[in-house]
Design an enzyme around this catalytic site. Sequence first.
Site, PDB file in Angstrom:
ATOM      1  N   GLY A  55      -5.210  96.615  94.738  1.00 31.31           N
ATOM      2  CA  GLY A  55      -6.110  96.139  93.886  1.00 31.31           C
ATOM      3  C   GLY A  55      -7.195  95.271  94.437  1.00 31.31           C
ATOM      4  O   GLY A  55      -7.838  94.537  93.482  1.00 31.31           O
ATOM      5  N   GLY A  59     -12.238  91.821  90.669  1.00 31.13           N
ATOM      6  CA  GLY A  59     -11.448  90.669  90.174  1.00 31.13           C
ATOM      7  C   GLY A  59     -10.972  89.827  91.492  1.00 31.13           C
ATOM      8  O   GLY A  59     -11.536  89.801  92.389  1.00 31.13           O
ATOM      9  N   GLY A  61      -8.609  90.295  93.217  1.00 32.36           N
ATOM     10  CA  GLY A  61      -8.086  91.166  94.637  1.00 32.36           C
ATOM     11  C   GLY A  61      -9.322  91.209  95.632  1.00 32.36           C
ATOM     12  O   GLY A  61      -9.347  91.286  96.750  1.00 32.36           O
ATOM     13  N   SER A 187       2.703  85.536  88.007  1.00 34.08           N
ATOM     14  CA  SER A 187       1.973  84.886  86.786  1.00 34.08           C
ATOM     15  C   SER A 187       2.864  83.758  86.223  1.00 34.08           C
ATOM     16  O   SER A 187       4.352  84.183  86.164  1.00 34.08           O
ATOM     17  CB  SER A 187       1.567  86.069  86.046  1.00 34.08           C
ATOM     18  OG  SER A 187       1.348  85.595  84.819  1.00 34.08           O
ATOM     19  N   TYR A 208       4.916  93.003  80.525  1.00 29.58           N
ATOM     20  CA  TYR A 208       3.886  92.229  81.186  1.00 29.58           C
ATOM     21  C   TYR A 208       4.848  90.919  81.918  1.00 29.58           C
ATOM     22  O   TYR A 208       4.932  90.640  83.199  1.00 29.58           O
ATOM     23  CB  TYR A 208       2.613  91.470  80.776  1.00 29.58           C
ATOM     24  CG  TYR A 208       1.775  90.927  81.826  1.00 29.58           C
ATOM     25  CD1 TYR A 208       1.248  91.572  82.909  1.00 29.58           C
ATOM     26  CD2 TYR A 208       1.711  89.409  81.738  1.00 29.58           C
ATOM     27  CE1 TYR A 208       0.607  91.140  83.950  1.00 29.58           C
ATOM     28  CE2 TYR A 208       0.962  88.907  82.802  1.00 29.58           C
ATOM     29  CZ  TYR A 208       0.351  89.619  84.012  1.00 29.58           C
ATOM     30  OH  TYR A 208      -0.331  88.941  84.710  1.00 29.58           O
TER      31      TYR A 208
END
Length: 335
Positions: A55, A59, A61, A187, A208
């Site tokens: 990724g 963003g 990454g 996260s 998530y």
Amino acid sequence: MWYIWLSVAIKSVLALLILAFLTAAIGIYHRIKCKQCDLHSITRRLDGKTVLVTGGTAGMGLEVAKRFARQGARVIIACPFEQEGDNALKQIVNETGNKNVIFALLNLASLSSTREFAEKILTSEERLDILVNNAGVLRPDKMTADGLNFVMQVNYYGMFLLTILLLPLLKKTGSPAEPSRIVNVSSLAHKRGQVPIGNNYRTGIKAYPDSKLCLTIFVQDLAAKLSQAGITNVVVNAADPGIAATGIADGFGKFMVVSRAIMGNFFPSAKQGAQTTIYVSLNEKIANVSGKYFKNCELSEPSAYSVKTANKLWEETVGHVKLSDEKIKKCFENV
Ligand SMILES: *[C@@H]1O[C@H](CO)[C@@H](O)[C@H](O)[C@H]1NC(C)=O
Ligand SMILES: *[C@@H]1O[C@H](CO)[C@@H](O)[C@H](O)[C@H]1NC(C)=O
Ligand SMILES: *[C@@H]1O[C@H](CO)[C@@H](O)[C@H](O)[C@H]1NC(C)=O
């Protein structure tokens, strides 16, 4: 009659305004709480070293990949979108002047794509110094061709498989004085997660936090397994980026434009979100630290879990990603 509709319309607009206001307030709160880390002091050159960022094309990454490129590394970025990858590659080369950047297709939602990608890396690369498992998705709520929940597979099962398959190269590269590093981007949402033992999946928006909790457990479990195998030249840690404005806001579908505008203006930026990942990847003082959870560039506490849960999760994950016992054993061999 019309006044009823008018009142409904006014109430709807009011509700939306309040929602937007609350979201912005959450963003401002996180922006204030998001400490600026001192990354200037991390001047370590990465010439001759190879890093891989899943990724790494958008963003946070992309911010991480740029930082590695600036410090001289050979940078491999991977994502499932050709166009996004090509654009990111050009942007990194243009902004950093480092031409040693490679884009490779990787679809973590497919076990076969993940295996193909790992095989390609193992045959084409001589070394792998840093693996940043950054790729993550918030939705959609669907099943993959492998019969797994899409969010769980991208954020956890795919990353698990990739990490295990690349372990031999990481082991070959690291030295006791300078271990190779695996960094998982977790996260805060993991604190609301449940471990989906026994295919006890939560779907939709709840997949998530579940995926991030599994990832956080995986980091600690992998660190323990490496240590048990006597492997000291590979460390693995989790980095919590906080809530940052990234493409993940696109996960809000219809409200994308609104959520993008709010996140773009009030939430911490992708650059701020990338700080802790860069810190955990590069800081020399924590070279030997493994199995830990970092937030705001400091050690932090992840959710507690039992060894029994971790073992069960590991066992079931190995089954879901179809890894044989021999393969696992080989990856953990201490040669
Ligand atoms: C980067 O792109 C800009 C605008 O397209 C161009 O002017 C500049 O020369 C490029 N820099 C490098 C190092 O390629
Ligand atoms: C990490 O461990 C190695 C070998 O045990 C040692 O040489 C090195 O100084 C340690 N690094 C740090 C930053 O503690
Ligand atoms: C990182 O993710 C991999 C794959 O899911 C897992 O094996 C490992 O334990 C995780 N490490 C950390 C520190 O979260």
